[in-house]
Scaffold this active site. Structure first.
Site, short mmCIF file in Angstrom:
data_model
loop_
_atom_site.label_atom_id
_atom_site.label_comp_id
_atom_site.label_asym_id
_atom_site.label_seq_id
_atom_site.Cartn_x
_atom_site.Cartn_y
_atom_site.Cartn_z
N CYS A 2 0.88 -1.17 0.00
CA CYS A 2 0.00 0.00 0.00
C CYS A 2 0.92 1.21 0.00
O CYS A 2 2.13 1.09 0.13
CB CYS A 2 -0.85 0.04 1.27
N ARG A 28 1.26 1.91 -5.96
CA ARG A 28 1.49 0.94 -4.88
C ARG A 28 0.19 0.23 -4.47
O ARG A 28 0.20 -0.70 -3.67
CB ARG A 28 2.08 1.62 -3.65
N TRP A 75 -3.88 -1.61 -1.12
CA TRP A 75 -3.84 -2.84 -1.91
C TRP A 75 -4.17 -3.95 -0.93
O TRP A 75 -3.34 -4.31 -0.10
CB TRP A 75 -2.44 -3.01 -2.51
N ASN A 103 1.16 0.19 6.03
CA ASN A 103 1.54 -0.61 4.87
C ASN A 103 2.32 -1.80 5.41
O ASN A 103 3.29 -1.61 6.15
CB ASN A 103 2.42 0.24 3.93
N GLY A 104 1.91 -3.00 5.05
CA GLY A 104 2.62 -4.20 5.53
C GLY A 104 1.65 -5.19 6.12
O GLY A 104 0.45 -5.13 5.86
N GLU A 490 8.73 -20.18 -19.16
CA GLU A 490 8.57 -18.80 -18.69
C GLU A 490 9.68 -17.90 -19.26
O GLU A 490 9.42 -16.77 -19.68
CB GLU A 490 8.56 -18.79 -17.15
N LYS A 494 8.95 -14.63 -21.71
CA LYS A 494 9.45 -13.28 -21.43
C LYS A 494 10.23 -12.75 -22.64
O LYS A 494 10.05 -11.61 -23.06
CB LYS A 494 10.38 -13.25 -20.20
N GLU A 497 7.79 -11.93 -25.60
CA GLU A 497 6.82 -10.84 -25.49
C GLU A 497 7.49 -9.48 -25.31
O GLU A 497 6.93 -8.46 -25.72
CB GLU A 497 5.82 -11.09 -24.35
N HIS A 513 12.41 -35.27 -31.01
CA HIS A 513 11.22 -35.76 -31.73
C HIS A 513 10.71 -34.71 -32.71
O HIS A 513 9.52 -34.67 -33.02
CB HIS A 513 10.12 -36.15 -30.74
N LYS A 613 -2.09 -5.64 -19.77
CA LYS A 613 -1.73 -6.26 -18.49
C LYS A 613 -2.77 -7.28 -18.06
O LYS A 613 -2.45 -8.35 -17.58
CB LYS A 613 -1.56 -5.16 -17.43
#
Ligand code: F6R
Length: 618
Positions: A2, A28, A75, A103-104, A490, A494, A497, A513, A613
């Site tokens: 946050c 944030r 958040w 925050n936390g 992955e 990356k 994209e 194969h 996103k």
């Protein structure tokens, strides 16, 4: 994650300053917002769920009196976004006398809440933060801790007493009508920085919040409390109240750099944030981990549905569940779920849906198909309050804070950390591995954030050089076996994209194969090869590729001489990482590689073409 901000002005109105600072902290968190000011000894509070602009248009956040105040952009981690769960939180007294933003995560909040409940405090929200306000209230008039520098007022003593009881990560700020001319803020692990101007003092989670107002900053360190008043600020140690002196720092960031905390792109900022996010993921709420584990334990069949990076996390998790807890899980690309399982899924099926945004249309459509056939829905997401959290029977928050970069980076590692903790807990519940092995693995999970930090620090320059060397290649191959196949997928996603580099990934065993026909002299092949039981076979695959002229880039354990000798280039990962956790550190150089390849090739890593996103269409 946050954002918090506050100020003490010599004159003027605090509320509009807090409002615009929160806008600069919106990256944030943005599911709720709130402000509290103090005027003529009284507290004034406005807060609600929604983005800052939405809440402002309803409540007018600028219209609060006073020169002193605090604010918060949220958040959600504990408690869905709602007015009552928005910060500031206050204590029992009516009208409110103590307002707190945070925050936390307060790890011991359940225990503190029970104690405060028993003492007669009435809680309004589902947040961990609210305990702080009640705890301060409870401590007013209580005996002071043995502080070296005695605090100047009963309220200050109460804050010291309360903050000393908190466990976990916090940056917390308090205003009160008990001490109407001061703002108190304290820090353990979550960021907190002071801004010093001629006519005001500020505190914030991040420098960008106050950068248009001053470029003079003072960092508050872990275990410290800052007390801001109109003419001075002081910093004291939370533990014993002793005074701390700290130099001012001049900040030279241009405003557009500030939002990214000095990093040129959100993607690299978020790659660097991973150690912190992984530490936060270690504080997952026990209650929800346990509930999810119970559902998984009873499940007849478990299907994991997700897209893109989240699907890769599911694939890795299927190895974790199988190896640790002997549970067969089926990772399915969400857009294929209805076609593949739409008719067979039923009341005995358990669906674990994994989605950073919690809003991906394909994932939600898969969940809907399963829901209509009475399956049990479990969720793992980064956005508490998202559709996924609303349709899940139980969900877990991956705790990584807003991810702005379009390419998911911290999402992958945080999801894996959460999923590995689930797999470990399930293994324990099922008695499938010994307590000794569980303790060792638990300890290793806790060491992962430091290892990731070390990899970024020590390998970054080397990866950058690799990007310069390979920038003009026209295609890449990514190969691996076992759980590392997910890492290879992955790394390949990356690179494709962000750097627009055609790339393919296969389980190394499948390469002969078909795909091997692509190989010719100078074709780059990235092997992800941690020292697990697949290593020997992977070395065989490396030799096959080398024999056909491929250039080998190996991501291997440090000092793995056999692999280092046969590779053209290599990135070393610290020793001692168990196989099931290996995707977390081994993916980091691949994220860095994609980022630096994008830079080398003139692509903007934060704005890859054609991508969004959150993909909310099927
Ligand atoms: C890749 C990426 C996407 C997402 C995918 C799923 O870097 O970001 O592949 O992983 O769109 O998104 P969530 O996890 O929000 O469902």
């Amino acid at each position: 994650m946050c954002g918090i901000f506050g100020c003490v002005l010599k004159s003027g109105s605090a509320a509009p300053i807090i409002h615009s600072a929160l806008k600069r902290l919106e990256y944030r968190g943005y599911d709720s917002v709130g402000e509290a000011t103090v005027n003529m000894g009284k507290l004034f509070i406005k807060k609600d769920a929604g983005k800052i602009d939405e809440v402002h248009s309803l409540l007018n956040l600028d219209d609060l009196p006073g020169e002193i105040g605090i604010g918060h952009t949220r958040w959600a981690t504990h408690g869905a976004p709602s007015r009552v769960n928005s910060h500031p939180h206050f204590s029992c007294s009516e009208p409110p006398k103590i307002a707190v933003v945070h925050n936390g995560i307060v790890e011991n909040f359940m225990e503190l809440k029970k104690e405060l409940d028993d003492a007669g405090h009435v809680f309004r929200s589902k947040t961990d933060t609210e305990v702080i306000a009640h705890l301060i209230e409870e401590n007013i008039g209580e005996k002071e801790l043995a502080l070296k520098t005695p605090s100047s007022s009963p309220f200050e003593k109460a804050i010291f007493n309360a903050i000393n009881r908190l466990q976990g990560s916090f940056a917390v700020a308090v205003v009160s009508s008990y001490e109407p001319n001061k703002v108190f803020c304290a820090r353990n692990e979550s960021p907190l920085v002071l801004g010093v101007a001629e006519n005001a003092f500020y505190f914030a989670s991040d420098i960008p919040a106050f950068l248009p107002l001053t470029n003079k900053a003072v960092y508050v360190e872990n275990g410290e409390m800052a007390i801001l008043s109109k003419n001075a600020f002081e910093i004291k140690k939370i533990f014993d109240g002793s005074s701390v002196t700290r130099d001012l720092k001049q900040i030279d960031w241009a405003p557009e750099m500030a939002e990214k905390q000095g990093y040129p792109h959100f993607m690299i900022k978020e790659i660097y944030e991973q150690p912190r996010c992984l530490r936060d993921t270690l504080r997952l709420q026990d209650k929800y981990l346990e509930l999810l584990t119970t559902f998984l334990d009873r499940a007849r069949e478990v299907i994991m549905v997700a897209c893109g990076t989240s699907y890769h996390a599911c694939l890795a998790a299927s190895y974790m569940f199988s190896k640790l807890s002997f549970l067969a899980t089926h990772p399915v690309i969400a857009s294929e779920f209805t076609g593949q399982h739409g008719k067979s899924v039923n009341i005995d099926s358990t669906i674990l849906a994994v989605s950073q945004s919690g809003e991906t249309a394909d994932t939600l459509a898969a969940v809907e198909t399963a829901r209509q056939r009475a399956a049990t829905i479990l969720g793992l997401t980064n956005v508490v309050g998202s559709t996924l959290t609303r349709v899940s029977r139980v969900y877990l928050s991956q705790q990584s804070g807003p991810e702005i970069g379009v390419a998911a980076t911290k999402t992958f590692t945080s999801q894996l950390s959460a999923l590995s903790q689930l797999a470990l807990r399930l293994a324990k519940k099922r008695g499938k591995i010994s307590q000794e092995d569980i303790d060792i693995l638990d300890e290793k999970v806790r060491r992962i954030p430091d290892i990731v930090e070390k990899i970024i620090e020590t390998q970054k320059e080397k990866v950058k050089k690799l990007a310069t060397k390979y920038r003009d290649k026209s295609c890449f191959f990514f190969l691996a076996r076992g759980i590392s196949y997910a890492t290879a997928l992955e790394g390949r996603l990356k690179l494709m994209e962000i750097a627009y580099m055609p790339a393919i990934a296969f389980p190394a065993g499948e390469s002969k194969h078909g795909p091997i026909s692509l190989i010719e002299k100078g074709f780059p092949v990235v092997f992800v090869c941690p020292p697990d039981q697949t290593r020997k076979t992977v070395i065989g695959n490396i030799m096959e590729m080398k024999a056909r002229g491929a250039l080998i880039v190996a991501i291997c354990e440090e000092n793995d001489e056999e692999i280092i000798r046969i590779a053209d280039d290599y990135i070393e990962i610290p020793k001692g990482i168990p196989e099931i956790l290996s995707p977390i550190p081994y993916v980091v150089p691949l994220q860095l590689f994609a980022y630096y390849m994008a830079i080398e090739r003139g692509c903007d890593p934060d704005m890859p073409r054609n991508l969004a996103k959150s993909v909310t269409v099927k």
